[in-house]
Write an enzyme that holds these catalytic residues in place. Sequence first.
Site, PDB file in Angstrom:
ATOM      1  N   ASP A   9       0.880  -1.167   0.000  1.00 15.93           N
ATOM      2  CA  ASP A   9       0.000   0.000   0.000  1.00 15.93           C
ATOM      3  C   ASP A   9       0.924   1.226   0.000  1.00 15.93           C
ATOM      4  O   ASP A   9       2.091   1.126   0.389  1.00 15.93           O
ATOM      5  CB  ASP A   9      -0.861  -0.038   1.267  1.00 15.93           C
ATOM      6  N   ASP A  11      -0.076   5.075   0.895  1.00 19.22           N
ATOM      7  CA  ASP A  11      -0.284   6.060   1.968  1.00 19.22           C
ATOM      8  C   ASP A  11      -0.235   5.380   3.334  1.00 19.22           C
ATOM      9  O   ASP A  11      -1.050   4.509   3.621  1.00 19.22           O
ATOM     10  CB  ASP A  11      -1.658   6.740   1.795  1.00 19.22           C
TER      11      ASP A  11
HETATM   12  C1  BG6 Z   1      -5.629   5.901  -0.134  1.00 23.20           C
HETATM   13  C2  BG6 Z   1      -5.705   6.681   1.165  1.00 23.20           C
HETATM   14  O1  BG6 Z   1      -4.341   5.428  -0.315  1.00 23.20           O
HETATM   15  O2  BG6 Z   1      -5.978   6.753  -1.233  1.00 23.20           O
HETATM   16  C3  BG6 Z   1      -7.096   7.300   1.318  1.00 23.20           C
HETATM   17  O3  BG6 Z   1      -5.442   5.824   2.259  1.00 23.20           O
HETATM   18  C4  BG6 Z   1      -7.422   8.146   0.097  1.00 23.20           C
HETATM   19  O4  BG6 Z   1      -7.128   8.070   2.498  1.00 23.20           O
HETATM   20  C5  BG6 Z   1      -7.287   7.302  -1.167  1.00 23.20           C
HETATM   21  O5  BG6 Z   1      -8.749   8.652   0.189  1.00 23.20           O
HETATM   22  C6  BG6 Z   1      -7.560   8.093  -2.444  1.00 23.20           C
HETATM   23  O6  BG6 Z   1      -6.544   9.058  -2.595  1.00 23.20           O
HETATM   24  P1  BG6 Z   1      -6.529  10.201  -3.685  1.00 23.20           P
HETATM   25  O7  BG6 Z   1      -5.083  10.665  -3.682  1.00 23.20           O
HETATM   26  O8  BG6 Z   1      -6.923   9.593  -4.996  1.00 23.20           O
HETATM   27  O9  BG6 Z   1      -7.485  11.241  -3.240  1.00 23.20           O
HETATM   28 MG    MG Z   2      -2.682   3.129   3.654  1.00 24.56          MG
END
Ligand code: BG6
Ligand code: MG
Length: 212
Positions: A9, A11
């Site tokens: 993963d 984030d």
């Molecule tokens: C995930 C995060 O990796 O990505 C979430 O944990 C986030 O919190 C999701 O909402 C979507 O991210 P983005 O960058 O497309 O808004």
């Molecule tokens: Mg994560």
Amino acid sequence: MRYENVIFDLDGVLVSTDEYHYQAWKKIADEEGIYFDRAINNRLRGVSRMASLEIILERAEKNYTQAEKEELAQRKNRYYQELLGNLTTEDTLNGVRETLADLRKNSVHIAVGSSSKNTMRILKQVGLENAFDAIADGTEITHSKPNPEVFLLAAQKLGAKPANCLVVEDALAGVNAGCRAGMSVAGIGEAAKSPRITYAIRSVADLLSIVD
Ligand code: BG6
Ligand code: MG
């Protein structure tokens, strides 16, 4: 090798972007007069932008039209991208660079499996854009975690069978996605407490002993 493939993963596992997601959503919630706290924020981990917005709007006093929701999601992404401007190569989490290099040295294939549509931008900013054998992200999927789609896509790009993949996750939605994909799951942070994980780890550096 116990696992020939590791799918990370993004984030909260590779990069400390989760605080930026929180701050951007908090700004939106404050502007809209909607209650939002870190407990609610935990439910957004791993979940797509629009699905995150729906969770935040559970506390809203008015109904939002689809056009208003899209505007809120875009505004949140603008705030988030402003914060992403601060990211440097220093912002990978503990042991990430060394572990990725060591896994590759041991011929383990490595991939990213993230719901984020900002994945490539973030990887470039922290200098990890060429560190992986495959990247599957939010721009390529229809259903975000806990749906297994992004991990199955990452495995397909690696040419790997799900049973031969170890997923590394910090979010419960991601743990469930990994399990539903038929993969083993190493849980970090909040996810380390889930009864569904295969291994609890404190940092990605712990992966070397699991994989070997
Ligand atoms: C995930 C995060 O990796 O990505 C979430 O944990 C986030 O919190 C999701 O909402 C979507 O991210 P983005 O960058 O497309 O808004
Ligand atoms: Mg994560």
